[in-house]
Motif scaffolding. Structure first.
Motif, mmCIF file in Angstrom:
data_model
loop_
_atom_site.group_PDB
_atom_site.id
_atom_site.type_symbol
_atom_site.label_atom_id
_atom_site.label_comp_id
_atom_site.label_asym_id
_atom_site.label_seq_id
_atom_site.Cartn_x
_atom_site.Cartn_y
_atom_site.Cartn_z
ATOM 1 N N LEU A 39 -16.362 35.046 20.890
ATOM 2 C CA LEU A 39 -14.936 35.210 20.597
ATOM 3 C C LEU A 39 -14.148 33.949 20.948
ATOM 4 O O LEU A 39 -13.253 33.522 20.197
ATOM 5 N N HIS A 40 -14.481 33.327 22.073
ATOM 6 C CA HIS A 40 -13.815 32.083 22.456
ATOM 7 C C HIS A 40 -14.145 30.961 21.462
ATOM 8 O O HIS A 40 -13.266 30.156 21.098
ATOM 9 N N LYS A 41 -15.384 30.930 21.002
ATOM 10 C CA LYS A 41 -15.794 29.909 20.037
ATOM 11 C C LYS A 41 -15.034 30.070 18.724
ATOM 12 O O LYS A 41 -14.553 29.090 18.144
ATOM 13 N N ILE A 42 -14.921 31.317 18.248
ATOM 14 C CA ILE A 42 -14.172 31.589 17.015
ATOM 15 C C ILE A 42 -12.723 31.126 17.162
ATOM 16 O O ILE A 42 -12.158 30.507 16.259
ATOM 17 N N ALA A 43 -12.137 31.442 18.312
ATOM 18 C CA ALA A 43 -10.745 31.060 18.556
ATOM 19 C C ALA A 43 -10.580 29.543 18.612
ATOM 20 O O ALA A 43 -9.632 28.988 18.046
ATOM 21 N N VAL A 48 -12.499 30.535 10.849
ATOM 22 C CA VAL A 48 -12.310 31.795 10.137
ATOM 23 C C VAL A 48 -10.927 32.343 10.444
ATOM 24 O O VAL A 48 -10.298 31.969 11.441
ATOM 25 N N LYS A 49 -10.459 33.231 9.563
ATOM 26 C CA LYS A 49 -9.127 33.805 9.727
ATOM 27 C C LYS A 49 -9.157 35.213 10.291
ATOM 28 O O LYS A 49 -8.145 35.710 10.796
ATOM 29 N N VAL A 50 -10.293 35.882 10.177
ATOM 30 C CA VAL A 50 -10.435 37.270 10.632
ATOM 31 C C VAL A 50 -11.818 37.428 11.238
ATOM 32 O O VAL A 50 -12.777 36.786 10.796
ATOM 33 N N ALA A 51 -11.941 38.279 12.252
ATOM 34 C CA ALA A 51 -13.246 38.589 12.843
ATOM 35 C C ALA A 51 -13.504 40.089 12.767
ATOM 36 O O ALA A 51 -12.579 40.899 12.892
ATOM 37 N N ILE A 52 -14.742 40.450 12.536
ATOM 38 C CA ILE A 52 -15.177 41.853 12.504
ATOM 39 C C ILE A 52 -16.220 42.040 13.593
ATOM 40 O O ILE A 52 -17.125 41.220 13.742
ATOM 41 N N ARG A 86 -13.187 39.775 30.271
ATOM 42 C CA ARG A 86 -13.143 38.541 29.472
ATOM 43 C C ARG A 86 -13.122 38.857 27.985
ATOM 44 O O ARG A 86 -12.397 38.209 27.211
ATOM 45 N N VAL A 87 -13.917 39.839 27.568
ATOM 46 C CA VAL A 87 -13.958 40.236 26.152
ATOM 47 C C VAL A 87 -12.608 40.762 25.705
ATOM 48 O O VAL A 87 -12.091 40.395 24.644
ATOM 49 N N MET A 88 -12.012 41.645 26.520
ATOM 50 C CA MET A 88 -10.721 42.227 26.162
ATOM 51 C C MET A 88 -9.644 41.141 26.015
ATOM 52 O O MET A 88 -8.877 41.151 25.051
ATOM 53 N N ILE A 89 -9.623 40.208 26.955
ATOM 54 C CA ILE A 89 -8.634 39.125 26.909
ATOM 55 C C ILE A 89 -8.894 38.225 25.709
ATOM 56 O O ILE A 89 -7.956 37.790 25.024
ATOM 57 N N ALA A 90 -10.172 37.961 25.418
ATOM 58 C CA ALA A 90 -10.522 37.098 24.291
ATOM 59 C C ALA A 90 -10.078 37.715 22.961
ATOM 60 O O ALA A 90 -9.590 37.006 22.073
ATOM 61 N N ILE A 91 -10.238 39.018 22.822
ATOM 62 C CA ILE A 91 -9.786 39.698 21.605
ATOM 63 C C ILE A 91 -8.282 39.582 21.470
ATOM 64 O O ILE A 91 -7.756 39.251 20.403
ATOM 65 N N ARG A 92 -7.581 39.852 22.551
ATOM 66 C CA ARG A 92 -6.123 39.841 22.507
ATOM 67 C C ARG A 92 -5.563 38.436 22.280
ATOM 68 O O ARG A 92 -4.554 38.268 21.580
ATOM 69 N N GLU A 93 -6.203 37.417 22.851
ATOM 70 C CA GLU A 93 -5.677 36.067 22.757
ATOM 71 C C GLU A 93 -6.195 35.285 21.556
ATOM 72 O O GLU A 93 -5.680 34.207 21.255
ATOM 73 N N ALA A 94 -7.175 35.815 20.853
ATOM 74 C CA ALA A 94 -7.702 35.136 19.666
ATOM 75 C C ALA A 94 -6.606 35.016 18.607
ATOM 76 O O ALA A 94 -5.844 35.955 18.394
ATOM 77 N N PRO A 95 -6.505 33.887 17.932
ATOM 78 C CA PRO A 95 -5.521 33.768 16.860
ATOM 79 C C PRO A 95 -5.842 34.674 15.675
ATOM 80 O O PRO A 95 -4.943 35.070 14.933
#
Length: 250
Positions: A39-43, A48-52, A86-95
């Motif tokens: 998730l951090h890498k994607i951010a 990409v614009k969306v993650a599933i 960390r996962v929860m924060i990464a989801i919330r903070e991801a663009p």
């Protein structure tokens, strides 16, 4: 263990697969660490614009790996639960908006993962539960996110009974956005992701940040925050180009 989470990209959509099908995608310490890293890498890469997020095998996720929890000491437990934080924060903070593609079961921390995602699509047979209370481990962290998706009384009911709810109930209560036949789950989730991916990542990022920030404010402060944000955003080159293109097309 390697490859407990698999990542691939399809055009402008990143697909994250929980990959412990033999364990019903139980969220081990290492899996959670890998998930947070991805998730951090994607951010950071912003490719990409969306993650599933989806699960391999017969279900989305059965929650924390209870055998691992049983055999853990205080240090191990701290690592496990800090990793899911960390996962929860990464989801919330991801663009990028993050969509849960849910099938089979989403239990305890698996249900938490669904609730933490920005959007969720579930197949008709899916069951959801905050089931930790059934083994004496109250769903403390899952309740944080579920209670921010559904009403307080519904969340209390889920957390204190540990009983499963159906996909249709999850839809009616607000835990998921859409319920579809199992054979159409991937198609419908991708269709939703593509709708979002039509927009620029910068507007998705700004909108997502604004959306969650304003939820924590009373309406007057939320309106003030919205007004300041739209004033600044309206003056960006991207918005001016978008409005000009719309007017010319019209």
């Amino acid at each position: 263990m390697e490859n407990e989470v698999i990542y691939e990209e399809r055009e402008e959509i990143g697909i994250i697969t929980l990959n412990r099908p033999e364990k019903r995608n139980a969220l081990s310490k290492s899996m959670l660490s890998q998930l947070a890293d991805i998730l951090h890498k994607i951010a950071d890469e912003r490719r990409v614009k969306v993650a599933i997020i989806k699960g391999a095998g017969k279900c989305f996720s059965s929650g924390h790996d209870l055998k691992e929890v049983l055999n853990s000491d205080l240090h191990d437990a701290e690592e496990t639960f800090e990793n899911i934080k960390r996962v929860m924060i990464a989801i919330r903070e991801a663009p990028q908006p993050v969509i849960a593609q849910v099938h089979g079961y989403a239990l305890a921390a698996g249900c938490q993962l669904v609730a933490a995602c920005d959007l969720a699509v579930a197949s008709e047979e899916t069951k959801f539960a905050l089931s930790g209370i059934n083994v004496g481990l109250f769903c403390f962290t899952p309740t944080v996110f579920v209670s921010r998706n559904i009403s307080a009384k519904r969340a209390f009911e889920m957390a204190f009974t540990g009983e499963m709810i159906t996909a249709q109930e999850a839809l009616e209560w607000g835990l998921v956005n859409k319920v579809v036949p199992k054979e159409k789950l991937e198609e419908e989730t991708m269709a939703l992701a593509k709708k979002l991916a039509r927009h620029s990542l910068s507007v998705l990022e700004t909108g997502k940040k604004f959306f969650y920030r304003q939820l924590d404010l009373d309406w007057e402060n939320a309106l003030e925050y919205a007004t300041k944000t739209i004033i600044l955003w309206s003056q960006t080159e991207e918005v001016k180009k978008g409005i000009m293109a719309f007017l010319e097309k019209k």
